[in-house]
Motif scaffolding. Structure first.
Motif, PDB file in Angstrom:
ATOM      1  N   HIS A  51     -26.084 -21.230  37.288  1.00 25.57           N
ATOM      2  CA  HIS A  51     -25.186 -22.275  36.799  1.00 25.57           C
ATOM      3  C   HIS A  51     -24.923 -23.318  37.893  1.00 25.57           C
ATOM      4  CE1 HIS A  51     -21.847 -24.190  34.737  1.00 25.57           C
ATOM      5  NE2 HIS A  51     -20.996 -23.830  35.678  1.00 25.57           N
ATOM      6  N   LEU A  52     -24.658 -22.863  39.117  1.00 25.93           N
ATOM      7  CA  LEU A  52     -24.466 -23.793  40.230  1.00 25.93           C
ATOM      8  C   LEU A  52     -25.711 -24.648  40.451  1.00 25.93           C
ATOM      9  CD1 LEU A  52     -22.634 -21.685  42.977  1.00 25.93           C
ATOM     10  CD2 LEU A  52     -21.692 -23.593  41.676  1.00 25.93           C
ATOM     11  N   LEU A  53     -26.874 -24.006  40.423  1.00 24.99           N
ATOM     12  CA  LEU A  53     -28.113 -24.739  40.671  1.00 24.99           C
ATOM     13  C   LEU A  53     -28.391 -25.732  39.552  1.00 24.99           C
ATOM     14  CD1 LEU A  53     -30.289 -21.820  42.054  1.00 24.99           C
ATOM     15  CD2 LEU A  53     -28.982 -23.518  43.330  1.00 24.99           C
ATOM     16  N   SER A  54     -28.016 -25.384  38.324  1.00 21.22           N
ATOM     17  CA  SER A  54     -28.206 -26.324  37.217  1.00 21.22           C
ATOM     18  C   SER A  54     -27.346 -27.569  37.413  1.00 21.22           C
ATOM     19  CB  SER A  54     -27.870 -25.655  35.875  1.00 21.22           C
ATOM     20  OG  SER A  54     -26.466 -25.573  35.660  1.00 21.22           O
ATOM     21  N   GLN A  55     -26.159 -27.393  37.983  1.00 21.12           N
ATOM     22  CA  GLN A  55     -25.288 -28.542  38.218  1.00 21.12           C
ATOM     23  C   GLN A  55     -25.809 -29.433  39.347  1.00 21.12           C
ATOM     24  OE1 GLN A  55     -20.886 -27.984  37.569  1.00 21.12           O
ATOM     25  NE2 GLN A  55     -21.438 -25.852  37.918  1.00 21.12           N
ATOM     26  N   LEU A  56     -26.677 -28.883  40.174  1.00 19.02           N
ATOM     27  CA  LEU A  56     -27.302 -29.671  41.234  1.00 19.02           C
ATOM     28  C   LEU A  56     -28.633 -30.266  40.782  1.00 19.02           C
ATOM     29  CD1 LEU A  56     -26.522 -27.368  44.291  1.00 19.02           C
ATOM     30  CD2 LEU A  56     -25.428 -29.534  43.695  1.00 19.02           C
ATOM     31  N   GLY A  57     -28.986 -30.058  39.524  1.00 15.24           N
ATOM     32  CA  GLY A  57     -30.146 -30.740  38.980  1.00 15.24           C
ATOM     33  C   GLY A  57     -31.297 -29.867  38.560  1.00 15.24           C
ATOM     34  N   ALA A  58     -31.263 -28.556  38.855  1.00 15.71           N
ATOM     35  CA  ALA A  58     -32.348 -27.682  38.428  1.00 15.71           C
ATOM     36  C   ALA A  58     -32.337 -27.539  36.905  1.00 15.71           C
ATOM     37  CB  ALA A  58     -32.221 -26.309  39.080  1.00 15.71           C
ATOM     38  N   GLU A  59     -33.533 -27.436  36.329  1.00 19.59           N
ATOM     39  CA  GLU A  59     -33.649 -27.179  34.896  1.00 19.59           C
ATOM     40  C   GLU A  59     -33.677 -25.666  34.698  1.00 19.59           C
ATOM     41  OE1 GLU A  59     -36.252 -29.411  31.747  1.00 19.59           O
ATOM     42  OE2 GLU A  59     -37.446 -27.729  32.538  1.00 19.59           O
ATOM     43  N   VAL A  60     -32.641 -25.137  34.086  1.00 19.89           N
ATOM     44  CA  VAL A  60     -32.489 -23.687  33.949  1.00 19.89           C
ATOM     45  C   VAL A  60     -32.705 -23.298  32.490  1.00 19.89           C
ATOM     46  CG1 VAL A  60     -30.963 -21.714  34.248  1.00 19.89           C
ATOM     47  CG2 VAL A  60     -30.895 -23.603  35.897  1.00 19.89           C
ATOM     48  N   ILE A  61     -33.699 -22.474  32.256  1.00 20.05           N
ATOM     49  CA  ILE A  61     -34.019 -21.999  30.906  1.00 20.05           C
ATOM     50  C   ILE A  61     -33.511 -20.571  30.779  1.00 20.05           C
ATOM     51  CG2 ILE A  61     -35.842 -21.536  29.237  1.00 20.05           C
ATOM     52  CD1 ILE A  61     -37.579 -23.564  30.795  1.00 20.05           C
TER      53      ILE A  61
ATOM     54  N   ILE B  96     -36.970 -28.822  39.945  1.00 23.57           N
ATOM     55  CA  ILE B  96     -37.002 -27.364  40.075  1.00 23.57           C
ATOM     56  C   ILE B  96     -36.691 -26.753  38.708  1.00 23.57           C
ATOM     57  CG2 ILE B  96     -35.949 -25.335  41.128  1.00 23.57           C
ATOM     58  CD1 ILE B  96     -37.641 -26.928  43.067  1.00 23.57           C
ATOM     59  N   ARG B  97     -37.539 -25.862  38.257  1.00 24.70           N
ATOM     60  CA  ARG B  97     -37.313 -25.186  36.971  1.00 24.70           C
ATOM     61  C   ARG B  97     -37.100 -23.696  37.220  1.00 24.70           C
ATOM     62  NH1 ARG B  97     -41.779 -26.693  33.523  1.00 24.70           N
ATOM     63  NH2 ARG B  97     -40.489 -28.503  32.953  1.00 24.70           N
ATOM     64  N   ILE B  98     -36.095 -23.130  36.556  1.00 25.71           N
ATOM     65  CA  ILE B  98     -35.738 -21.722  36.740  1.00 25.71           C
ATOM     66  C   ILE B  98     -35.830 -20.996  35.410  1.00 25.71           C
ATOM     67  CG2 ILE B  98     -33.910 -20.121  37.434  1.00 25.71           C
ATOM     68  CD1 ILE B  98     -32.783 -22.338  39.221  1.00 25.71           C
ATOM     69  N   ALA B  99     -36.625 -19.926  35.368  1.00 25.59           N
ATOM     70  CA  ALA B  99     -36.635 -19.015  34.227  1.00 25.59           C
ATOM     71  C   ALA B  99     -35.522 -17.999  34.470  1.00 25.59           C
ATOM     72  CB  ALA B  99     -37.989 -18.323  34.110  1.00 25.59           C
TER      73      ALA B  99
ATOM     74  N   ARG C 246     -45.339 -16.929  30.282  1.00 21.37           N
ATOM     75  CA  ARG C 246     -45.778 -18.321  30.137  1.00 21.37           C
ATOM     76  C   ARG C 246     -44.704 -19.278  30.650  1.00 21.37           C
ATOM     77  NH1 ARG C 246     -47.973 -18.877  24.037  1.00 21.37           N
ATOM     78  NH2 ARG C 246     -48.216 -21.067  24.703  1.00 21.37           N
ATOM     79  N   ILE C 247     -43.429 -18.930  30.407  1.00 21.27           N
ATOM     80  CA  ILE C 247     -42.342 -19.770  30.932  1.00 21.27           C
ATOM     81  C   ILE C 247     -42.287 -19.665  32.448  1.00 21.27           C
ATOM     82  CG2 ILE C 247     -39.838 -20.093  30.972  1.00 21.27           C
ATOM     83  CD1 ILE C 247     -39.760 -19.268  28.058  1.00 21.27           C
ATOM     84  N   VAL C 248     -42.442 -18.441  32.977  1.00 16.34           N
ATOM     85  CA  VAL C 248     -42.437 -18.251  34.427  1.00 16.34           C
ATOM     86  C   VAL C 248     -43.572 -19.045  35.070  1.00 16.34           C
ATOM     87  CG1 VAL C 248     -42.756 -16.568  36.285  1.00 16.34           C
ATOM     88  CG2 VAL C 248     -41.271 -16.019  34.339  1.00 16.34           C
ATOM     89  N   ALA C 249     -44.744 -19.042  34.429  1.00 14.21           N
ATOM     90  CA  ALA C 249     -45.890 -19.755  34.977  1.00 14.21           C
ATOM     91  C   ALA C 249     -45.615 -21.252  35.093  1.00 14.21           C
ATOM     92  CB  ALA C 249     -47.117 -19.517  34.108  1.00 14.21           C
ATOM     93  N   ALA C 250     -44.704 -21.759  34.276  1.00 14.01           N
ATOM     94  CA  ALA C 250     -44.354 -23.177  34.316  1.00 14.01           C
ATOM     95  C   ALA C 250     -43.075 -23.424  35.114  1.00 14.01           C
ATOM     96  CB  ALA C 250     -44.184 -23.707  32.893  1.00 14.01           C
ATOM     97  N   SER C 251     -42.605 -22.398  35.827  1.00 14.15           N
ATOM     98  CA  SER C 251     -41.332 -22.487  36.555  1.00 14.15           C
ATOM     99  C   SER C 251     -41.544 -22.298  38.053  1.00 14.15           C
ATOM    100  CB  SER C 251     -40.354 -21.422  36.041  1.00 14.15           C
ATOM    101  OG  SER C 251     -40.109 -21.570  34.660  1.00 14.15           O
ATOM    102  N   ASP C 252     -40.528 -22.650  38.818  1.00 16.41           N
ATOM    103  CA  ASP C 252     -40.539 -22.437  40.263  1.00 16.41           C
ATOM    104  C   ASP C 252     -39.845 -21.146  40.651  1.00 16.41           C
ATOM    105  OD1 ASP C 252     -41.497 -25.257  41.222  1.00 16.41           O
ATOM    106  OD2 ASP C 252     -39.937 -25.637  39.732  1.00 16.41           O
ATOM    107  N   VAL C 253     -38.889 -20.727  39.828  1.00 19.72           N
ATOM    108  CA  VAL C 253     -38.036 -19.580  40.134  1.00 19.72           C
ATOM    109  C   VAL C 253     -37.917 -18.702  38.899  1.00 19.72           C
ATOM    110  CG1 VAL C 253     -35.688 -18.859  40.738  1.00 19.72           C
ATOM    111  CG2 VAL C 253     -36.688 -20.886  41.832  1.00 19.72           C
ATOM    112  N   ALA C 254     -37.900 -17.406  39.102  1.00 18.72           N
ATOM    113  CA  ALA C 254     -37.497 -16.450  38.075  1.00 18.72           C
ATOM    114  C   ALA C 254     -36.286 -15.699  38.621  1.00 18.72           C
ATOM    115  CB  ALA C 254     -38.630 -15.480  37.748  1.00 18.72           C
TER     116      ALA C 254
END
Length: 397
Positions: free
Chosen positions: A23-33, A7-10, A84-92
């Protein structure tokens, strides 16, 4: 596999409530940009002397694990780059006032145009709709709007508005809502707009008292007292500014407390024979407990009370929490590396999974723009010439 790996988050969020969610989601493994800019630093990133050092300590607690890229959203080219980052992400995810993202050209409809199944999270003080949606707000206001302040404090004092804990509670609610939206997308293929209002989160925490008010009753601030338990509160202990918290939930705990206090006469006193009687005489009880507790060491007394079956603990200072062996062993307090290589204590993710997944903080707070090689180069496939041109035009800035 970490639970949210893939899961990638913009992340456009700022301050605390929204960033704590990601921050919580990043600790569960999401890639947060984290999308930020030197043109307007997140208020939490700005260096300020606090806790004995010059550095963004508040930012550390909501940004560890995240990736950082610079984008100047005041420029049209910056908005295009963010898309462009959003297009490559699952969440904004964003936490501006309602309308700000739309004015930037990054509203939900705009983002759906670049990724049809995007899940967008908006965290705000009063929500994206309704007569108060334009209101600005920070943590103390959330508690005030939601009625928590009116319930917190002493009867002869003012309301006590709740600060960071309110932001974090909003962030946790947002994280749950966001994961629900992702689960729905996996089942249906449809994205959605998740709207989290901080004041509604606060109001949701006073549910039983709303029922009382609807029935014609009146609420009141009761300090550290409890409507169904006595003694219940925080009592002075030996030493400067040392305190002991305890709660007596039933007759057995009351008898046990009397034993630890070496006051068997109180256990036989008819004024304290049952819970209702103890509540009627709570002020007298509080004086008796305070007289005893003032002469005992808080940690030792808490251990003795726990062994006797009474819920109790010393009111710990932050250094005591940071050094706690139990929290360290469970990963609730971890050590992370500062940019200069020194180690600092950090709050880890407050949960454990039975499969032993490697959740929690894996790296420290990112420097501004630290991960642009990876995001712009590997994710977006941006060439060096394009990147240098965007930097020269202060789009990447």
């Amino acid at each position: 596999m970490r639970p949210l790996q893939g899961i990638r988050i913009a992340d456009f969020t700022v301050h605390n409530a929204g960033p704590f969610c990601t921050h919580l989601l990043s600790q569960l493994g999401a890639e947060v940009i984290k999308i930020e800019s030197a043109m307007r630093l997140d208020a939490f990133r700005k260096p300020h002397p606090v806790y004995g050092r010059e550095g963004p300590a508040t930012f550390d607690q909501v940004a560890s694990n995240k990736l950082s890229v610079r984008i100047n959203l005041k420029k049209a080219e910056g908005v295009a780059l963010a898309k462009r980052i959003v297009a490559a992400s699952d969440v904004a995810a964003e936490s501006f006032r309602p309308g700000v993202m739309d004015r930037l050209g990054l509203g939900y409809a705009d983002l759906c145009a670049v990724r049809e199944d995007i899940v967008m999270l908006s965290v705000s003080s009063s929500g994206q709709s309704g007569p108060d949606s334009h209101f600005a707000g920070y943590a103390p206001l959330f508690g005030a709007w939601g009625g928590l302040g009116e319930l917190t404090g002493y009867a002869d004092g003012p309301p006590v508005e709740i600060r960071h804990v309110m932001d974090h509670t909003v962030g946790m609610n947002a994280a749950v809502a966001l994961m629900a939206a992702l689960h729905r997308r996996r089942a249906s293929g449809q994205g959605g707009h998740v709207d989290v209002a901080a004041r509604e989160v606060a109001a949701s925490l006073v549910g039983d008292l709303l029922l009382l008010a609807a029935a014609g009753g009146a609420t009141a601030r009761i300090g550290n007292a409890h409507p169904r338990m006595a003694p219940h509160g925080v009592y002075p202990a030996a030493g400067e500014d040392r305190w002991l918290a305890l709660a007596v939930e039933d007759d057995a705990a009351w008898t046990a407390l009397c034993g630890v206090m070496k006051r068997p006469d109180l256990a036989a006193d008819p004024r304290f024979a049952d819970g209702a009687s103890r509540i009627r005489h709570r002020e007298t009880l509080d004086l008796m407990v305070s007289h005893w507790s003032a002469g005992v060491e808080a940690n030792a007394a808490a251990e003795q009370l726990q062994q006797a079956g009474v819920a109790a603990h010393a009111s710990w200072t932050t250094p005591e929490i940071a050094a706690d062996a139990h929290l360290r062993q469970r990963g609730a307090i971890v050590s992370v590396a500062e940019p200069d290589g020194t180690q600092r204590a950090a709050v880890g993710v407050p949960l454990r999974l039975s499969k032993g997944e490697d959740i929690g903080i894996l790296r420290g707070t990112p420097r501004l723009g630290e991960h642009e090689d990876y995001v712009y180069g590997e994710i977006l496939g941006m060439g060096r010439a394009e990147r240098l041109a965007l930097e020269a035009a202060e789009v990447i800035h």
